[in-house]
Write a protein that holds these residues in place. Structure first.
Motif, PDB file in Angstrom:
ATOM      1  N   MET A  36       0.812  -1.205   0.000  1.00 53.84           N
ATOM      2  CA  MET A  36       0.000   0.000   0.000  1.00 53.84           C
ATOM      3  C   MET A  36       0.848   1.258   0.000  1.00 53.84           C
ATOM      4  O   MET A  36       0.352   2.355  -0.165  1.00 53.84           O
ATOM      5  CB  MET A  36      -0.938   0.013   1.208  1.00 53.84           C
ATOM      6  CG  MET A  36      -2.012  -1.058   1.168  1.00 53.84           C
ATOM      7  SD  MET A  36      -2.956  -1.147   2.686  1.00 53.84           S
ATOM      8  CE  MET A  36      -3.703   0.478   2.725  1.00 53.84           C
ATOM      9  N   TRP A  43     -14.848  -5.674  11.143  1.00 52.12           N
ATOM     10  CA  TRP A  43     -14.341  -4.306  11.304  1.00 52.12           C
ATOM     11  C   TRP A  43     -14.068  -3.969  12.761  1.00 52.12           C
ATOM     12  O   TRP A  43     -13.024  -3.420  13.097  1.00 52.12           O
ATOM     13  CB  TRP A  43     -15.354  -3.322  10.710  1.00 52.12           C
ATOM     14  CG  TRP A  43     -14.977  -1.883  10.909  1.00 52.12           C
ATOM     15  CD1 TRP A  43     -14.147  -1.128  10.124  1.00 52.12           C
ATOM     16  CD2 TRP A  43     -15.429  -1.014  11.963  1.00 52.12           C
ATOM     17  NE1 TRP A  43     -14.043   0.148  10.630  1.00 52.12           N
ATOM     18  CE2 TRP A  43     -14.824   0.246  11.755  1.00 52.12           C
ATOM     19  CE3 TRP A  43     -16.277  -1.182  13.049  1.00 52.12           C
ATOM     20  CZ2 TRP A  43     -15.044   1.325  12.600  1.00 52.12           C
ATOM     21  CZ3 TRP A  43     -16.496  -0.110  13.898  1.00 52.12           C
ATOM     22  CH2 TRP A  43     -15.885   1.131  13.666  1.00 52.12           C
ATOM     23  N   ASP A  63     -16.719   6.899   8.350  1.00 49.49           N
ATOM     24  CA  ASP A  63     -16.111   8.229   8.239  1.00 49.49           C
ATOM     25  C   ASP A  63     -15.648   8.663   9.622  1.00 49.49           C
ATOM     26  O   ASP A  63     -16.458   9.030  10.473  1.00 49.49           O
ATOM     27  CB  ASP A  63     -17.134   9.225   7.683  1.00 49.49           C
ATOM     28  CG  ASP A  63     -16.506  10.586   7.376  1.00 49.49           C
ATOM     29  OD1 ASP A  63     -15.357  10.817   7.807  1.00 49.49           O
ATOM     30  OD2 ASP A  63     -17.175  11.411   6.721  1.00 49.49           O
ATOM     31  N   ASN A  98      -7.183   4.865   7.193  1.00 50.27           N
ATOM     32  CA  ASN A  98      -7.285   5.712   6.018  1.00 50.27           C
ATOM     33  C   ASN A  98      -8.710   6.253   5.967  1.00 50.27           C
ATOM     34  O   ASN A  98      -9.654   5.519   5.679  1.00 50.27           O
ATOM     35  CB  ASN A  98      -6.972   4.910   4.754  1.00 50.27           C
ATOM     36  CG  ASN A  98      -6.877   5.795   3.519  1.00 50.27           C
ATOM     37  OD1 ASN A  98      -7.586   6.795   3.407  1.00 50.27           O
ATOM     38  ND2 ASN A  98      -5.991   5.431   2.606  1.00 50.27           N
ATOM     39  N   THR A  99      -8.862   7.533   6.271  1.00 50.55           N
ATOM     40  CA  THR A  99     -10.199   8.118   6.364  1.00 50.55           C
ATOM     41  C   THR A  99     -10.930   8.133   5.031  1.00 50.55           C
ATOM     42  O   THR A  99     -12.147   8.324   4.994  1.00 50.55           O
ATOM     43  CB  THR A  99     -10.122   9.553   6.918  1.00 50.55           C
ATOM     44  OG1 THR A  99      -9.240  10.334   6.080  1.00 50.55           O
ATOM     45  CG2 THR A  99      -9.580   9.554   8.344  1.00 50.55           C
ATOM     46  N   GLU A 100     -10.195   7.936   3.939  1.00 51.64           N
ATOM     47  CA  GLU A 100     -10.829   7.932   2.632  1.00 51.64           C
ATOM     48  C   GLU A 100     -11.378   6.553   2.257  1.00 51.64           C
ATOM     49  O   GLU A 100     -12.358   6.454   1.510  1.00 51.64           O
ATOM     50  CB  GLU A 100      -9.818   8.392   1.564  1.00 51.64           C
ATOM     51  CG  GLU A 100      -9.255   9.790   1.799  1.00 51.64           C
ATOM     52  CD  GLU A 100     -10.343  10.852   1.795  1.00 51.64           C
ATOM     53  OE1 GLU A 100     -11.322  10.690   1.032  1.00 51.64           O
ATOM     54  OE2 GLU A 100     -10.221  11.826   2.547  1.00 51.64           O
ATOM     55  N   THR A 101     -10.725   5.496   2.746  1.00 48.65           N
ATOM     56  CA  THR A 101     -11.113   4.145   2.320  1.00 48.65           C
ATOM     57  C   THR A 101     -11.740   3.304   3.427  1.00 48.65           C
ATOM     58  O   THR A 101     -12.268   2.232   3.151  1.00 48.65           O
ATOM     59  CB  THR A 101      -9.887   3.393   1.769  1.00 48.65           C
ATOM     60  OG1 THR A 101      -8.896   3.291   2.808  1.00 48.65           O
ATOM     61  CG2 THR A 101      -9.289   4.124   0.578  1.00 48.65           C
ATOM     62  N   ASP A 102     -11.688   3.755   4.687  1.00 50.54           N
ATOM     63  CA  ASP A 102     -12.252   2.958   5.773  1.00 50.54           C
ATOM     64  C   ASP A 102     -13.767   2.845   5.621  1.00 50.54           C
ATOM     65  O   ASP A 102     -14.406   3.658   4.940  1.00 50.54           O
ATOM     66  CB  ASP A 102     -11.901   3.582   7.126  1.00 50.54           C
ATOM     67  CG  ASP A 102     -12.052   2.583   8.260  1.00 50.54           C
ATOM     68  OD1 ASP A 102     -11.238   1.654   8.318  1.00 50.54           O
ATOM     69  OD2 ASP A 102     -12.989   2.729   9.055  1.00 50.54           O
TER      70      ASP A 102
END
Length: 388
Positions: free
Chosen positions: A5, A150, A131, A124-128
């Motif tokens: 990654m 999760w 939000d 990763n706040t974009e992919t988790d």
């Protein structure tokens, strides 16, 4: 976070000599194969004690991660990725020096106060799936079948549950607020129970018959208090196992939300220091409920005596729970074994997200009769299976 990654341009490289310089409590680095980790912030939390990591600081810990005597779980490895800082470079001439990197970083990075969230590299706040910039409580119910996996992938960052600042503040507390709020009540009620029993008019079974009622002497109070503590240890186990670790149906938004509020958020962020003990305001409703039950089924002085012992047991439970996450007990001590046991509860022995073992917090006693004690010699058995 995995090696795949990280883009090649963003990877930082360190020489072996640089890594070996970080061998103190102030800066502790380790290698896992060719990956470099700064585990300084994890020293106090390590279940084996900080001395164990410091003795191997600056070196490759791959063998220790694989075992024996202890093979680290996938969750433990995932947790370690939060401390990843770069890769090992065999080319010492081409490797950047620490001073050069620090200077370059300081010149481009705006000055700001570091927060707990900024040190959590794994989210990763974009992919988790959620939000993290918004309260999580109202989001997790929508995860459905993904919730179980999760919530059992722990991260090292604070969690916000509610939109309201007031409600959010009531859902968190510092560890010392537990003894500050409840110990004066324990002391007062202990004195009250002793003096009430000293009057000599408290009898067991008196509500059923006067012929066979048993008088309760004031000197029996310490034993009743201890019985209350023992009873709490059972209540602690049952609540932890059957309520906190219920498996909510994937289709039920409300039960998933309730599970996350009660305990799921603790497993998602097990080192959020403001959520390791029960906040006094919501705890007061539970305490009053237990007090009411004791008053209904037992004589007033006897019921209060058992209740106050249970309340003392609860205070001890919360303090031990906090210490198991942030304390550094001496190797070989009771607390050392209890901490290692509790860490396994968080990071190991999960099947499809459903914990099957180690529900005791203050003691492993109840794990024995309920057959939830961690099986011994798991490593040796797994090693034999691998060989065959």
């Amino acid at each position: 976070v995995t090696a795949s990654m990280s883009s090649p341009a963003s990877v930082r490289y360190f020489s072996e000599s640089e890594v070996s310089e970080h061998r103190s409590r102030d800066s502790c680095w380790v290698l896992l194969s060719d990956r470099v980790y700064d585990v300084t912030g994890f020293l106090r939390r390590h279940p084996g004690g900080e001395a164990l990591i410091l003795s191997r600081a600056g070196t490759d810990v791959s063998r220790q991660m694989e075992g024996p005597p202890h093979r680290h779980s996938e969750n433990a490895r995932r947790w370690m990725e939060q401390y990843y800082v770069g890769e090992l470079s065999k080319d010492t001439e081409g490797a950047q020096t620490v001073r050069e990197r620090r200077k370059a970083t300081d010149s481009t990075k705006p000055e700001e106060e570091p927060s707990g969230a900024s040190r959590c590299k794994s989210v990763n706040t974009e992919t988790d799936l959620v939000d993290w910039r918004k309260p999580l409580l109202w989001q997790v119910g929508h995860l459905g079948e993904k919730y179980d996996d999760w919530v059992h992938q722990p991260v090292d960052r604070p969690i916000r549950l509610f939109y309201s600042d007031f409600v959010e503040a009531c859902s968190k507390t510092s560890w010392y607020m537990v003894p500050v709020v409840w110990m004066p009540i324990v002391i007062f009620l202990s004195w009250y129970c002793y003096t009430s029993l000293a009057l000599g008019n408290t009898k067991l079974f008196a509500s059923f018959t006067t012929d066979y009622s048993i008088p309760i002497h004031k000197y029996s109070f310490p034993f009743i208090f201890l019985f209350g503590m023992f009873l709490w240890s059972l209540v602690e186990y049952l609540i932890h196992r059957f309520l906190f670790h219920m498996k909510p149906p994937a289709s039920n938004y409300y039960l998933i939300t309730l599970h996350f509020l009660l305990h799921g958020q603790h497993h998602k962020s097990p080192y959020d220091g403001s959520r390791l003990v029960f906040p006094p305001i919501p705890a007061s409703f539970v305490v009053v409920a237990f007090y009411g039950v004791m008053q209904l089924i037992l004589p007033e002085a006897l019921g209060t005596s058992i209740f106050v012992g249970g309340l003392g047991g609860y205070v001890m439970y919360d303090m031990i729970h906090y210490y198991l996450h942030y304390g550094s007990p001496s190797k070989g001590s009771y607390m050392y074994g209890l901490k290692a046991y509790h860490v396994k509860h968080h990071f190991e022995h999960q099947r499809s997200g459903m914990l099957l073992f180690c529900f005791g917090i203050t003691t492993r006693f109840w794990d024995h009769p309920f057959h939830t004690l961690i099986p011994e010699e798991v490593f040796e058995k797994e090693s034999c299976e691998k060989k065959h």
